[in-house]
Every structure is written in C-alpha cells, then in structure tokens.
Write a protein that holds these residues in place. Structure first.
Motif, PDB file in Angstrom:
ATOM      1  N   THR A  45       0.862  -1.181   0.000  1.00 57.60           N
ATOM      2  CA  THR A  45       0.000   0.000   0.000  1.00 57.60           C
ATOM      3  C   THR A  45       0.896   1.228   0.000  1.00 57.60           C
ATOM      4  OG1 THR A  45      -0.159   0.163   2.411  1.00 57.60           O
ATOM      5  CG2 THR A  45      -1.783  -1.224   1.298  1.00 57.60           C
ATOM      6  N   GLU A  46       0.357   2.338  -0.485  1.00 56.88           N
ATOM      7  CA  GLU A  46       1.195   3.519  -0.687  1.00 56.88           C
ATOM      8  C   GLU A  46       0.447   4.779  -0.283  1.00 56.88           C
ATOM      9  OE1 GLU A  46       3.540   5.727  -4.415  1.00 56.88           O
ATOM     10  OE2 GLU A  46       2.627   3.745  -4.681  1.00 56.88           O
ATOM     11  N   THR A  47       1.152   5.687   0.391  1.00 59.29           N
ATOM     12  CA  THR A  47       0.644   7.028   0.651  1.00 59.29           C
ATOM     13  C   THR A  47       1.601   8.014  -0.007  1.00 59.29           C
ATOM     14  OG1 THR A  47       1.880   7.490   2.687  1.00 59.29           O
ATOM     15  CG2 THR A  47      -0.148   6.191   2.901  1.00 59.29           C
ATOM     16  N   HIS A  48       1.338   9.298   0.175  1.00 62.42           N
ATOM     17  CA  HIS A  48       2.207  10.296  -0.448  1.00 62.42           C
ATOM     18  C   HIS A  48       3.565  10.390   0.237  1.00 62.42           C
ATOM     19  CE1 HIS A  48      -0.030  12.216   2.760  1.00 62.42           C
ATOM     20  NE2 HIS A  48       0.815  13.208   2.795  1.00 62.42           N
ATOM     21  N   ILE A  49       3.726   9.767   1.423  1.00 60.77           N
ATOM     22  CA  ILE A  49       5.023   9.857   2.103  1.00 60.77           C
ATOM     23  C   ILE A  49       5.618   8.498   2.475  1.00 60.77           C
ATOM     24  CG2 ILE A  49       4.600  12.171   3.018  1.00 60.77           C
ATOM     25  CD1 ILE A  49       3.934  10.919   5.714  1.00 60.77           C
ATOM     26  N   SER A  50       4.933   7.400   2.176  1.00 67.62           N
ATOM     27  CA  SER A  50       5.489   6.102   2.576  1.00 67.62           C
ATOM     28  C   SER A  50       4.923   4.958   1.748  1.00 67.62           C
ATOM     29  CB  SER A  50       5.212   5.841   4.062  1.00 67.62           C
ATOM     30  OG  SER A  50       3.821   5.725   4.287  1.00 67.62           O
ATOM     31  N   TRP A  51       5.664   3.837   1.804  1.00 71.73           N
ATOM     32  CA  TRP A  51       5.168   2.554   1.325  1.00 71.73           C
ATOM     33  C   TRP A  51       4.990   1.651   2.540  1.00 71.73           C
ATOM     34  CZ3 TRP A  51       9.610   4.506  -1.359  1.00 71.73           C
ATOM     35  CH2 TRP A  51       9.378   4.898  -2.678  1.00 71.73           C
ATOM     36  N   SER A  65      11.677   9.008  -0.009  1.00 72.08           N
ATOM     37  CA  SER A  65      12.671  10.077  -0.057  1.00 72.08           C
ATOM     38  C   SER A  65      12.034  11.309  -0.702  1.00 72.08           C
ATOM     39  CB  SER A  65      13.892   9.631  -0.860  1.00 72.08           C
ATOM     40  OG  SER A  65      14.827  10.680  -0.953  1.00 72.08           O
ATOM     41  N   VAL A  66      11.246  12.031   0.099  1.00 70.05           N
ATOM     42  CA  VAL A  66      10.517  13.191  -0.415  1.00 70.05           C
ATOM     43  C   VAL A  66      10.733  14.390   0.500  1.00 70.05           C
ATOM     44  CG1 VAL A  66       8.715  11.840  -1.568  1.00 70.05           C
ATOM     45  CG2 VAL A  66       8.416  12.502   0.831  1.00 70.05           C
ATOM     46  N   ASP A  67      10.592  15.561  -0.081  1.00 69.68           N
ATOM     47  CA  ASP A  67      10.556  16.815   0.677  1.00 69.68           C
ATOM     48  C   ASP A  67       9.325  17.569   0.199  1.00 69.68           C
ATOM     49  OD1 ASP A  67      10.822  19.229   1.920  1.00 69.68           O
ATOM     50  OD2 ASP A  67      12.920  19.551   1.352  1.00 69.68           O
ATOM     51  N   LEU A  68       8.271  17.541   1.019  1.00 70.29           N
ATOM     52  CA  LEU A  68       7.015  18.192   0.660  1.00 70.29           C
ATOM     53  C   LEU A  68       6.817  19.498   1.419  1.00 70.29           C
ATOM     54  CD1 LEU A  68       4.685  15.048   0.612  1.00 70.29           C
ATOM     55  CD2 LEU A  68       5.822  16.160  -1.322  1.00 70.29           C
ATOM     56  N   GLY A  69       7.879  19.989   2.008  1.00 71.09           N
ATOM     57  CA  GLY A  69       7.769  21.214   2.784  1.00 71.09           C
ATOM     58  C   GLY A  69       7.457  20.915   4.236  1.00 71.09           C
ATOM     59  N   PHE A  70       6.365  20.208   4.463  1.00 74.39           N
ATOM     60  CA  PHE A  70       5.993  19.862   5.837  1.00 74.39           C
ATOM     61  C   PHE A  70       6.641  18.562   6.291  1.00 74.39           C
ATOM     62  CE2 PHE A  70       2.875  17.899   3.076  1.00 74.39           C
ATOM     63  CZ  PHE A  70       2.686  16.646   3.618  1.00 74.39           C
ATOM     64  N   VAL A  71       7.296  17.853   5.373  1.00 76.62           N
ATOM     65  CA  VAL A  71       7.981  16.614   5.724  1.00 76.62           C
ATOM     66  C   VAL A  71       9.227  16.491   4.852  1.00 76.62           C
ATOM     67  CG1 VAL A  71       6.508  15.316   4.119  1.00 76.62           C
ATOM     68  CG2 VAL A  71       7.773  14.092   5.860  1.00 76.62           C
ATOM     69  N   ASN A  72      10.341  16.061   5.467  1.00 76.72           N
ATOM     70  CA  ASN A  72      11.584  15.894   4.722  1.00 76.72           C
ATOM     71  C   ASN A  72      12.236  14.572   5.107  1.00 76.72           C
ATOM     72  OD1 ASN A  72      14.356  15.960   3.881  1.00 76.72           O
ATOM     73  ND2 ASN A  72      14.173  18.169   3.613  1.00 76.72           N
ATOM     74  N   PHE A  73      12.212  13.614   4.168  1.00 76.67           N
ATOM     75  CA  PHE A  73      12.838  12.306   4.369  1.00 76.67           C
ATOM     76  C   PHE A  73      13.927  12.082   3.314  1.00 76.67           C
ATOM     77  CE2 PHE A  73       8.421  10.670   5.873  1.00 76.67           C
ATOM     78  CZ  PHE A  73       8.635  11.168   7.145  1.00 76.67           C
TER      79      PHE A  73
END
Length: 542
Positions: A45-51, A65-73
């Motif tokens: 399953t997938e969300t905008h910040i994780s699998w 591995s995303v940087d959406l402003g409110f989250v940085n991985f």
C-alpha cells in the motif's frame, strides 16, 4: 519541561536518495523470500510519504525520499531518525502494534533485513485487519457507543499523562497555529487548479482568518494554561483501530514536532471532525462530551470551531496531494479530489456554525435526566454539563468516587450553591462561544431555574426546560438499580429521593411556557416524538 524533540539531535539533511532506486528496493521486497519469517505473499500500500509492505504477521513501513515542505525524508539518516521517532511516539498508545525500526541491507535487487551495508530503514509493526479501522467500521455502521466512550476516556487519560510544553515554547503558540494553517492553504492553492476550487479556498482561508482573530486571546490562555502537549497529532478515524474491542490510535506524527506539540483540543477536534465528515454528528458529539466530562476542559470549546476547520483543511490537503500523484489511477485521483472538496465544504460549514441555546433538565433522581441529556446532545450537537460530575470535580473527586467515604457530605446547601454557580459559569462561557448547552441537573428549586432563564435572556439565546417525569415506583426501582450497578456519578439513594419529593417546587405557569415534558414510563415513544418536536421549536424560537 524540556521537550523531547529538543533533546534529540536531528541528522543533517544529506542529498536525496533517488526515488526510483528506492522504488526498486520496495519492488524487490514484494518477494516473500526476502523476509526472515514465514510469508506467503506480500501486499503493498502507498501514501504520499510512505510505502507499507504487508508481509505475514507484520507490516513494514518505508519512508519515501521526499521533501514536501511539511515533511523531509531526503536522506537515509533522516529516515532512520524518523523511523525511531515513530516507534517512540506510537508506543505510547499502541505498544503492541509498534515493535522496532529495522535496517534493510544486501543489494537493491536482493535486499535482506538486518544486513550490512544498510540501504534503508523500516518501521516494523504487528499487523491487524484494515477492516478494524474506525473509518471503515463507521461506514459500515459497526461502531458502538461504548467504543466511542472508551476512545474518549483513552485519549483523556493519554493527554493527562503528557507534560506541558515550556512556557516560552513556540509550539502551540498563536503564531505557530497561524503558520500551520497558512501552509495548508498555500498548498491547497497550488494543488487545486479549478477556478471554483481556487475561489472556494480563498473564501475559506479568509473565513478562517476572521475566526483566528477571535481566538487569539484564547490561544494565549490555552498555552499559558498548559494545554500544549506532545500529542498523537493525526487522530482521524483511519488512524484508530478496534483491537480486542478497544479503540487504539496508531500512526501518530513523527516527522514534525510542531504538528504534534499542539493543544489537546486540536487533537480531539480531528476525531470530532472526521466523525462529522462521516455523517455521524451523534457519535462526534458523544465523543466530544465524553472527553470533556472526563477532563473538565470546557474552556477548550472556545477554540474547537477553529480547530475543526483546521483539521478538515488538513484532510483536504492530504487528499489534494494524493489526487496529484502521477502514479495514481485516474479513478482513484477522482475519488481523492472529491474527498478533498467534501472536507473543504465541511470546514466552511463548521467555521460558520453558531447556534447557541440553553436547555436545563428538571426532575427527580431516576426520572431519566442524564439519559435524556445524552440523547439530546447527540440529536442537537450540544455540549452537556452534568451537575453530578461537576459537583465532585469541585471537591477533587472522580465521577464514580464515593464522596461519603472520602471527605464527607458534599451535598449540603453551600456545596449545592457552589455547584450551581459553577454550572452557571460554564454555561455562560459555552453560550458565548456559540454552543448549544444542556445543563443536566435536578433544578427542583424555582430560583435555580430562574438564574439560568435570566442567563439565556441576557445573552439572547433560546431557553427550554426539559421536564423529566416518571411514576414513584419507577423512580424507586431506577435509584435502587443505579446504586447496585455503581457505575454512575449520581449518589442519590432512596432517602434522598424521598426528601427531594417533599421539597421540590413545581414549574410555574410562566416556566411552563418554556417547558417540554418527557414521560419516561413504559413505551412513551409516541409522546417523546411530539416532545422532541416541541423542544426543537423552542430552540429555534418558532
């Protein structure tokens, strides 16, 4: 208190891992042979910040591995840090679900858990059926009132166990709240391209800013009063599971301390909002009232409207982000966009909602006042203040405490005067906040009733008396049963009942103009239907 986040050392933000390589690793982990335990098949399953990989008895969450402003991985070090934070934070409420943060090594095509060099980290959790999530249970009509009550008490106890943020902390400050909401609306304006959506978002943002200005003083008072705590942060229904008949919150926010160091009422507002979104205002207000009764935090209602608006906007943003994901099928994108719009509509509705009114109950012990008040608060989306609970709170007692065995009589004339004064004070504050208020008390004396009628008149709000009635035999039977059950805040026994029967003062002709009689004797459903209609008319001044 020094908050935990400041004590932890965040890793530096190294260059981002290529997301395609990360996705290749995730695809390799779809092979059941990659796991150190028995696995027949793996579901992703997938969300905008994780699998999330569902494998046998466990679920493994890998942060994108995303940087959406409110989250940085965007670095492995950051992802490890936030995996460990996720375990720490979620074990507070769900220790049996959250197990550990595990390294994944080997090669991208042949990954191996706990091998070196480390390619990635995952949060390992014990699986439960997704059908047990509260959003699904509510949609199927399978959530019970006792589940809602249990959840409210769980959250109340959780919040009570948390230390408050430092007095000078920016967390939960008016500026921090404004910043968080502003970022959401900035995202929404970028993500929603339709002209109608854009206009709606701007109008909603402006309505929120007007409400924010009204709440500024309250935000400061809440911060100074110690209501900013390290909460769960994301307590919508999809993040609560019914496990062993106990609602368990999971998947709290680990990636931004500012999103979890919040007012406890902001946390409560998320669950209330989601129940409203599911078209269950009865459960929303049951949950809210159970929480308020457990904590006594009625001052939080002053900011509740704004926080419901904020939480609806959060869910709108999450769905807007999902709708914009390139990998999402078109049908799923359409569904996400529709959800986004429905949350925005709810935010607009709740930020404008003000329907103050005052209902007081009237009746002897055993007449059904509290049962009526529960039904009324669910029907009218009201806040109940219960005299039996507030009387004990004044004396530092829990609702089910036996007052006589602890500090003596709390039912004398002075204690009763103090209790009604407190009920009056709370009712005034709630009415000013725009709430419909139910004061659940005996109100057997005319002067007690008159104080509250005058309050409604002063504030220009509708006023009604719900007069609960039952036969003498029924009253006695209910009082005896309640004493035997020992699960209610009321301590009235037969001696109290008999004394009050002698001392009660009947409603005057003038009071009867505002009164509705509910006959709680046998099958009174037809009579009650007419009574509810009359009460509704009184509250709408028609």
């Amino acid at each position: 208190m020094t908050n935990t986040f400041k004590q932890s050392q965040q890793p530096s933000r190294a260059p981002s891992t290529d997301e395609s390589a990360q996705r290749g690793l995730v695809n390799a982990l779809l092979d059941p042979r990659r796991y150190p335990h028995a696995v027949k098949n793996v579901r992703l399953t997938e969300t905008h910040i994780s699998w999330v990989l569902l494998a046998g008895r466990y679920a493994y969450k890998i942060k994108k591995s995303v940087d959406l402003g409110f989250v940085n991985f965007t670095s492995l070090a950051l992802r490890r840090y936030y995996c460990e934070e996720e375990i720490r934070l979620n074990r507070r409420l769900a220790p049996r679900i959250y197990l550990d943060a595990v390294p994944i090594g080997g090669t991208p095509k042949m990954p191996e858990f706990n091998a070196q060099p480390t390619l990635e980290y995952a949060v390992r959790m014990r699986r439960f059926a997704s059908s047990k999530q509260l959003d699904q249970l509510v949609s199927r009509g399978q959530i019970l009132p006792r589940h809602i009550d249990s959840l409210a008490v769980t959250i109340a106890h959780f919040h009570a166990s948390l230390p408050a943020a430092e007095a000078g902390s920016e967390y939960g400050s008016a500026a921090a709240i404004y910043s968080a909401v502003s970022k959401i609306f900035e995202q929404l304006q970028v993500l929603l391209k339709d002209s109608k959506d854009e206009a709606g978002v701007i109008a909603l943002r402006d309505a929120g800013e007007a409400e924010y200005a009204k709440c500024l003083v309250w935000f400061g008072q809440r911060h100074a009063g110690g209501f900013i705590r390290e909460c769960h942060g994301d307590m919508h229904l999809g993040n609560i599971a019914l496990i062993g008949q106990q609602p368990i919150p999971f998947d709290g926010i680990e990636f931004d301390p500012a999103l979890r160091w919040i007012d406890v009422v902001s946390e409560v507002a998320f669950t209330v909002m989601d129940l409203l979104h599911c078209q269950r205002p009865d459960l929303a207000y049951r949950f809210l009232n159970a929480y308020l009764e457990a904590t006594g935090d009625y001052s939080g209602v002053s900011v509740l409207r704004y926080y419901i608006y904020y939480r609806a906007a959060v869910r709108a943003m999450v769905n807007a982000i999902r709708a914009g994901q390139a990998s999402l099928p078109q049908r799923a994108k359409g569904k996400a966009l529709a959800s986004c719009r429905s949350f925005l509509a709810l935010a607009a509705e709740r930020i404008a909602k003000r329907c103050p009114g005052l209902i007081i109950t009237h009746g002897l012990p055993g007449s059904g006042k509290t049962t009526f008040a529960q039904a009324a608060l669910e029907r009218f989306q009201a806040i109940r203040i219960r005299s039996d609970v507030e009387r004990k709170r004044l004396f530092g007692l829990s609702p089910l405490a036996d007052s006589r065995s602890q500090i003596g009589d709390i039912y004398g004339a002075d204690a009763t005067r103090r209790t009604y004064a407190r009920l009056h004070e709370l009712a005034r504050e709630l009415l000013i906040d725009g709430a419909l208020v139910i004061v659940d008390a005996a109100f057997l004396k005319q002067h007690e009733r008159e104080l509250f009628r005058q309050l409604a008149q002063e504030l220009g709000t509708p006023f009604a008396i719900a007069s609960l009635q039952a036969g003498a035999a029924t009253l006695r039977a209910r009082v005896i049963q309640r004493q035997n059950d020992s699960n209610d805040a009321s301590e009235a026994d037969l001696a109290v009942l008999e004394s009050l029967q002698e001392k009660q003062e009947a409603l005057s002709p003038q009071e009867r103009l505002h009164a509705v009689a509910f006959f709680n004797e046998g099958d009174s459903s037809a009579t009650d239907l007419e009574a509810w209609k009359k009460l509704t008319r009184l509250l709408s001044n028609t």
